[in-house]
Design a protein around this motif. Structure first.
Motif, PDB file in Angstrom:
ATOM      1  N   PHE A  77      69.539  45.086  63.174  1.00 53.66           N
ATOM      2  CA  PHE A  77      69.716  45.776  64.454  1.00 53.66           C
ATOM      3  C   PHE A  77      69.987  47.269  64.246  1.00 53.66           C
ATOM      4  O   PHE A  77      69.489  48.098  64.993  1.00 53.66           O
ATOM      5  CB  PHE A  77      70.822  45.110  65.266  1.00 53.66           C
ATOM      6  CG  PHE A  77      70.503  43.673  65.579  1.00 53.66           C
ATOM      7  CD1 PHE A  77      69.520  43.357  66.504  1.00 53.66           C
ATOM      8  CD2 PHE A  77      71.150  42.642  64.917  1.00 53.66           C
ATOM      9  CE1 PHE A  77      69.191  42.041  66.781  1.00 53.66           C
ATOM     10  CE2 PHE A  77      70.826  41.321  65.189  1.00 53.66           C
ATOM     11  CZ  PHE A  77      69.848  41.008  66.119  1.00 53.66           C
ATOM     12  N   SER A  78      70.740  47.612  63.220  1.00 55.87           N
ATOM     13  CA  SER A  78      70.986  49.021  62.900  1.00 55.87           C
ATOM     14  C   SER A  78      69.687  49.711  62.510  1.00 55.87           C
ATOM     15  O   SER A  78      69.423  50.838  62.920  1.00 55.87           O
ATOM     16  CB  SER A  78      71.987  49.156  61.752  1.00 55.87           C
ATOM     17  OG  SER A  78      73.227  48.629  62.120  1.00 55.87           O
ATOM     18  N   TYR A  79      68.876  49.032  61.716  1.00 63.61           N
ATOM     19  CA  TYR A  79      67.599  49.589  61.271  1.00 63.61           C
ATOM     20  C   TYR A  79      66.679  49.831  62.467  1.00 63.61           C
ATOM     21  O   TYR A  79      66.082  50.904  62.597  1.00 63.61           O
ATOM     22  CB  TYR A  79      66.952  48.631  60.269  1.00 63.61           C
ATOM     23  CG  TYR A  79      65.556  49.024  59.875  1.00 63.61           C
ATOM     24  CD1 TYR A  79      65.328  50.086  59.017  1.00 63.61           C
ATOM     25  CD2 TYR A  79      64.456  48.325  60.372  1.00 63.61           C
ATOM     26  CE1 TYR A  79      64.036  50.454  58.656  1.00 63.61           C
ATOM     27  CE2 TYR A  79      63.169  48.684  60.012  1.00 63.61           C
ATOM     28  CZ  TYR A  79      62.972  49.743  59.165  1.00 63.61           C
ATOM     29  OH  TYR A  79      61.696  50.101  58.809  1.00 63.61           O
ATOM     30  N   ILE A  80      66.566  48.857  63.347  1.00 64.33           N
ATOM     31  CA  ILE A  80      65.699  48.992  64.530  1.00 64.33           C
ATOM     32  C   ILE A  80      66.192  50.146  65.402  1.00 64.33           C
ATOM     33  O   ILE A  80      65.402  50.966  65.865  1.00 64.33           O
ATOM     34  CB  ILE A  80      65.631  47.676  65.333  1.00 64.33           C
ATOM     35  CG1 ILE A  80      64.925  46.585  64.514  1.00 64.33           C
ATOM     36  CG2 ILE A  80      64.957  47.869  66.688  1.00 64.33           C
ATOM     37  CD1 ILE A  80      63.491  46.898  64.140  1.00 64.33           C
ATOM     38  N   ALA A  81      67.479  50.240  65.614  1.00 64.23           N
ATOM     39  CA  ALA A  81      68.038  51.321  66.439  1.00 64.23           C
ATOM     40  C   ALA A  81      67.725  52.690  65.834  1.00 64.23           C
ATOM     41  O   ALA A  81      67.479  53.648  66.562  1.00 64.23           O
ATOM     42  CB  ALA A  81      69.546  51.132  66.599  1.00 64.23           C
ATOM     43  N   ARG A  82      67.723  52.780  64.503  1.00 71.35           N
ATOM     44  CA  ARG A  82      67.424  54.044  63.822  1.00 71.35           C
ATOM     45  C   ARG A  82      65.941  54.389  63.856  1.00 71.35           C
ATOM     46  O   ARG A  82      65.560  55.542  63.972  1.00 71.35           O
ATOM     47  CB  ARG A  82      67.845  53.939  62.352  1.00 71.35           C
ATOM     48  CG  ARG A  82      69.063  54.683  61.983  1.00 71.35           C
ATOM     49  CD  ARG A  82      69.351  54.770  60.473  1.00 71.35           C
ATOM     50  NE  ARG A  82      68.436  54.176  59.535  1.00 71.35           N
ATOM     51  CZ  ARG A  82      68.583  52.987  58.960  1.00 71.35           C
ATOM     52  NH1 ARG A  82      69.618  52.236  59.247  1.00 71.35           N
ATOM     53  NH2 ARG A  82      67.710  52.543  58.087  1.00 71.35           N
ATOM     54  N   MET A  83      65.088  53.391  63.736  1.00 74.02           N
ATOM     55  CA  MET A  83      63.666  53.629  63.515  1.00 74.02           C
ATOM     56  C   MET A  83      62.817  53.655  64.786  1.00 74.02           C
ATOM     57  O   MET A  83      61.773  54.285  64.805  1.00 74.02           O
ATOM     58  CB  MET A  83      63.103  52.561  62.565  1.00 74.02           C
ATOM     59  CG  MET A  83      63.756  52.575  61.192  1.00 74.02           C
ATOM     60  SD  MET A  83      63.648  54.170  60.343  1.00 74.02           S
ATOM     61  CE  MET A  83      61.921  54.255  59.992  1.00 74.02           C
ATOM     62  N   ILE A  84      63.232  52.957  65.815  1.00 74.50           N
ATOM     63  CA  ILE A  84      62.431  52.903  67.050  1.00 74.50           C
ATOM     64  C   ILE A  84      62.807  54.075  67.933  1.00 74.50           C
ATOM     65  O   ILE A  84      63.978  54.321  68.198  1.00 74.50           O
ATOM     66  CB  ILE A  84      62.679  51.574  67.808  1.00 74.50           C
ATOM     67  CG1 ILE A  84      62.110  50.395  67.038  1.00 74.50           C
ATOM     68  CG2 ILE A  84      62.102  51.631  69.216  1.00 74.50           C
ATOM     69  CD1 ILE A  84      60.599  50.299  67.015  1.00 74.50           C
ATOM     70  N   SER A  85      61.784  54.787  68.390  1.00 80.91           N
ATOM     71  CA  SER A  85      62.031  55.833  69.367  1.00 80.91           C
ATOM     72  C   SER A  85      61.221  55.494  70.613  1.00 80.91           C
ATOM     73  O   SER A  85      60.094  55.005  70.524  1.00 80.91           O
ATOM     74  CB  SER A  85      61.650  57.213  68.820  1.00 80.91           C
ATOM     75  OG  SER A  85      60.288  57.242  68.484  1.00 80.91           O
ATOM     76  N   PHE A  86      61.808  55.721  71.748  1.00 69.95           N
ATOM     77  CA  PHE A  86      61.184  55.384  73.014  1.00 69.95           C
ATOM     78  C   PHE A  86      60.040  56.363  73.259  1.00 69.95           C
ATOM     79  O   PHE A  86      60.264  57.571  73.315  1.00 69.95           O
ATOM     80  CB  PHE A  86      62.225  55.504  74.129  1.00 69.95           C
ATOM     81  CG  PHE A  86      62.147  54.424  75.156  1.00 69.95           C
ATOM     82  CD1 PHE A  86      61.051  54.343  76.003  1.00 69.95           C
ATOM     83  CD2 PHE A  86      63.173  53.510  75.297  1.00 69.95           C
ATOM     84  CE1 PHE A  86      60.979  53.365  76.973  1.00 69.95           C
ATOM     85  CE2 PHE A  86      63.118  52.526  76.266  1.00 69.95           C
ATOM     86  CZ  PHE A  86      62.013  52.445  77.107  1.00 69.95           C
ATOM     87  N   PRO A  87      58.808  55.901  73.418  1.00 71.90           N
ATOM     88  CA  PRO A  87      57.708  56.821  73.715  1.00 71.90           C
ATOM     89  C   PRO A  87      57.989  57.604  75.005  1.00 71.90           C
ATOM     90  O   PRO A  87      58.478  57.044  75.990  1.00 71.90           O
ATOM     91  CB  PRO A  87      56.496  55.895  73.887  1.00 71.90           C
ATOM     92  CG  PRO A  87      56.849  54.668  73.102  1.00 71.90           C
ATOM     93  CD  PRO A  87      58.340  54.522  73.265  1.00 71.90           C
ATOM     94  N   VAL A  88      57.686  58.891  74.986  1.00 68.61           N
ATOM     95  CA  VAL A  88      57.998  59.771  76.114  1.00 68.61           C
ATOM     96  C   VAL A  88      57.380  59.261  77.414  1.00 68.61           C
ATOM     97  O   VAL A  88      58.040  59.209  78.450  1.00 68.61           O
ATOM     98  CB  VAL A  88      57.536  61.221  75.824  1.00 68.61           C
ATOM     99  CG1 VAL A  88      57.705  62.112  77.037  1.00 68.61           C
ATOM    100  CG2 VAL A  88      58.297  61.782  74.640  1.00 68.61           C
ATOM    101  N   GLU A  89      56.106  58.857  77.351  1.00 67.60           N
ATOM    102  CA  GLU A  89      55.447  58.409  78.577  1.00 67.60           C
ATOM    103  C   GLU A  89      56.083  57.135  79.130  1.00 67.60           C
ATOM    104  O   GLU A  89      56.166  56.946  80.346  1.00 67.60           O
ATOM    105  CB  GLU A  89      53.931  58.221  78.369  1.00 67.60           C
ATOM    106  CG  GLU A  89      53.542  57.098  77.414  1.00 67.60           C
ATOM    107  CD  GLU A  89      53.478  57.478  75.937  1.00 67.60           C
ATOM    108  OE1 GLU A  89      52.838  56.740  75.186  1.00 67.60           O
ATOM    109  OE2 GLU A  89      54.055  58.496  75.526  1.00 67.60           O
TER     110      GLU A  89
END
Length: 124
Positions: free
Chosen positions: A39-51
């Motif tokens: 969960f820490s890894y996913i929170a660090r690596m996923i960024s919400f696409p702007v659109e």
């Protein structure tokens, strides 16, 4: 060439080593403390696409990962997505989830296995 090898080693040293069976533990709601690294890894690596953020597109991407004996993800397939079809950012969200999940490592074992993992996108 040596610099590329050093970059790869640094990248893999920052990628968490997951215990196999996390998908099943998640499904049964029987997570163990070691699963928090996922969960820490996913929170660090996923960024919400702007659109997607602008359109407030939310959802969960579920992927089936095939893991080899060394713990590397060798294949990934989309199992399900609750992101509305055609929603702003949908393709980026699915692609990013697949890319990030293909980078996780699992503990080595005597054979291959499969894991079903989810990545959720939520507007807070």
């Amino acid at each position: 060439m040596q610099q590329d090898s050093m970059r790869a080693a640094l990248f893999w040293s920052k990628t968490p080593l997951l215990k196999r069976g996390i998908g099943q533990r998640f499904e049964r709601k029987q997570l163990i403390p070691e699963d928090n690294t996922y969960f820490s890894y996913i929170a660090r690596m996923i960024s919400f696409p702007v659109e997607a953020m602008r359109a407030m597109t939310e959802g969960t991407v579920t992927m089936r990962l095939t893991i080899d004996a060394a713990g590397r993800v060798v294949d990934s397939k989309l199992v399900e997505s609750t992101i509305p079809t055609g929603a702003a950012g949908e393709a980026s969200m699915v692609q990013q989830a697949q890319c990030v999940l293909r980078q996780v490592r699992f503990e080595p074992s005597t054979g291959g296995s499969e894991e079903v993992l989810r990545v959720s996108y939520a507007v807070n």
